[in-house]
Motif scaffolding. Structure first.
Motif, mmCIF file in Angstrom:
data_model
loop_
_atom_site.group_PDB
_atom_site.id
_atom_site.type_symbol
_atom_site.label_atom_id
_atom_site.label_comp_id
_atom_site.label_asym_id
_atom_site.label_seq_id
_atom_site.Cartn_x
_atom_site.Cartn_y
_atom_site.Cartn_z
ATOM 1 N N ALA A 46 0.827 -1.212 0.000
ATOM 2 C CA ALA A 46 0.000 0.000 0.000
ATOM 3 C C ALA A 46 0.862 1.264 0.000
ATOM 4 O O ALA A 46 0.430 2.319 -0.464
ATOM 5 N N LYS A 47 2.080 1.123 0.518
ATOM 6 C CA LYS A 47 3.001 2.261 0.568
ATOM 7 C C LYS A 47 4.108 2.161 -0.466
ATOM 8 O O LYS A 47 5.025 2.993 -0.480
ATOM 9 N N ASN A 48 4.071 1.130 -1.305
ATOM 10 C CA ASN A 48 5.113 0.928 -2.306
ATOM 11 C C ASN A 48 6.501 0.901 -1.672
ATOM 12 O O ASN A 48 7.468 1.449 -2.230
ATOM 13 N N THR A 49 6.614 0.262 -0.532
ATOM 14 C CA THR A 49 7.859 0.303 0.227
ATOM 15 C C THR A 49 8.281 -1.086 0.676
ATOM 16 O O THR A 49 7.436 -1.890 1.099
ATOM 17 N N VAL A 50 9.580 -1.332 0.587
ATOM 18 C CA VAL A 50 10.175 -2.545 1.124
ATOM 19 C C VAL A 50 11.191 -2.139 2.181
ATOM 20 O O VAL A 50 11.820 -1.091 2.074
ATOM 21 N N TYR A 51 11.305 -2.969 3.211
ATOM 22 C CA TYR A 51 12.163 -2.659 4.345
ATOM 23 C C TYR A 51 13.195 -3.765 4.551
ATOM 24 O O TYR A 51 12.976 -4.924 4.192
#
Length: 124
Positions: A75-80
């Protein structure tokens, strides 16, 4: 073409932790697996971790297994990448990358979009 931007790197003492983030600008992020790689001075870029398109599967290099956790928020287009118990040998530029498919990938050539990298330095 996706554009990827990493953040969260820095200088940390051995034994410390860092959380790297990578945000994508395009609309295809959630359709593909993602990976983290790193490159130390004078060395080749090496695989660190990867996560499938849904986040349901992850894989890690032996060198970070048990100390790293990869996750994603589509949903945030983010990978951690959460890195714990950092060691001086973890010092490198860390890159996130977008895979060519949905499943886990380990090879540099299986990724087609790369961020600019974020420096992680671990002092002893």
């Amino acid at each position: 073409q996706e554009q990827l931007v990493e953040s969260g790197g820095g200088l940390v003492q051995a034994g410390g932790s860092l959380r790297l983030s990578c945000t994508a600008s395009g609309r295809t992020f959630s359709s593909y697996a993602m990976g983290w790689f790193r490159q130390a001075p004078g060395k080749e870029r090496e695989f660190v971790a990867a996560i499938s398109w849904s986040g349901g599967s992850q894989t890690y290099a032996d060198s970070v297994k048990g100390r790293a956790t990869i996750s994603r928020d589509n949903a945030k287009n983010t990978v951690y990448l959460q890195m714990n118990v950092l060691k001086p040998e973890d010092t490198a530029v860390y890159y996130c990358a977008l895979a060519r498919g949905r499943s886990l990938r380990w090879d540099v050539d299986d990724y087609h979009a790369w961020g600019q990298g974020t420096q992680v330095t671990v002092s002893s």
